[in-house]
Scaffold this motif. Structure first.
Motif, PDB file in Angstrom:
ATOM      1  N   GLN A 223      34.269  29.412 105.958  1.00  0.00           N
ATOM      2  CA  GLN A 223      34.183  30.867 106.021  1.00  0.00           C
ATOM      3  C   GLN A 223      35.583  31.463 106.079  1.00  0.00           C
ATOM      4  O   GLN A 223      36.501  30.828 106.576  1.00  0.00           O
TER       5      GLN A 223
ATOM      6  N   GLU B 197      23.037  32.740 101.728  1.00  0.00           N
ATOM      7  CA  GLU B 197      22.217  32.827 102.938  1.00  0.00           C
ATOM      8  C   GLU B 197      20.727  32.903 102.613  1.00  0.00           C
ATOM      9  O   GLU B 197      20.322  33.614 101.701  1.00  0.00           O
TER      10      GLU B 197
ATOM     11  N   ASN C 223      27.959  32.403 102.988  1.00  0.00           N
ATOM     12  CA  ASN C 223      27.096  33.557 103.317  1.00  0.00           C
ATOM     13  C   ASN C 223      26.462  34.177 102.071  1.00  0.00           C
ATOM     14  O   ASN C 223      25.413  34.810 102.160  1.00  0.00           O
TER      15      ASN C 223
ATOM     16  N   GLN D  98      30.974  24.031 110.555  1.00  0.00           N
ATOM     17  CA  GLN D  98      31.438  25.288 109.951  1.00  0.00           C
ATOM     18  C   GLN D  98      32.856  25.565 110.403  1.00  0.00           C
ATOM     19  O   GLN D  98      33.159  25.513 111.592  1.00  0.00           O
TER      20      GLN D  98
END
Ligand code: ADP
Ligand code: MG
Length: 153
Positions: free
Chosen positions: A34, A114, A111, A123
């Protein structure tokens, strides 16, 4: 759920951290990366690939969604879902086959997928912190916890 935080200063140290992560990985692992554009996700992936024996160039699979790497007997899939407008595109690209076949799967912009992507083992959330990067690493499975332990130890 366990997590650790670290700060990595400079591109070369990011590659080194990726090498440490790559050396700690077990097989059949799914990792989410991320962080905003320029946070260092691809740089870290370069280190992971290096640890697994890959010596060539690492390109960002932004336009292709996924870049495959054959590493001896093992397969690594590097996803970048940045340009994906709809999680359904994951179905069209056959992501289930990739996840099944891949020994190591790293996903930038998870994301964007998702609701369709399964949860990760690990993560990493990367954040720009001036000239360095903060990284938070969270484990979501026993496999992820073991990677975290070997990184911390
Ligand atoms: P992303 O894939 O998250 O968009 P990149 O890996 O392409 O980001 O990196 C973007 C830029 O950030 C590159 O110029 C790289 O050299 C730099 N960079 C990566 N890691 C670090 C770090 N730990 N400290 C400083 N700069 C970094
Ligand atoms: Mg990238």
């Amino acid at each position: 759920m366990e997590s650790i935080r670290l700060n990595i200063a400079g591109e070369e140290n990011m590659v080194q951290f990726g090498i440490a992560l790559g050396a700690a990985l077990s097989e059949k692992v799914l990792i989410f990366l991320q962080g905003e554009l320029g946070a260092g996700k691809t740089t870290l992936t370069r280190g992971v690939l290096r640890a697994l024996g890959y010596r060539g160039a690492v390109k960002s699979p932004t336009y292709t969604l996924v870049e495959p790497y054959q590493l001896g007997e093992k397969k690594l899939y590097h996803f970048d879902l940045y340009r994906m407008a709809d999680p359904e595109e994951l179905e069209f690209m056959g992501f289930r086959d990739y996840l099944e076949e891949g020994d190591y799967c790293l996903v930038e912009w998870p994301n964007r997928g998702e609701g369709i992507l399964p949860g990760p083992d690990l993560q990493l959330t990367l954040e720009v912190a001036g000239l360095s990067r903060d990284i938070e690493i969270t484990a979501f499975s026993t496999k992820g916890e073991n990677i975290l332990k070997s990184l911390a130890g």
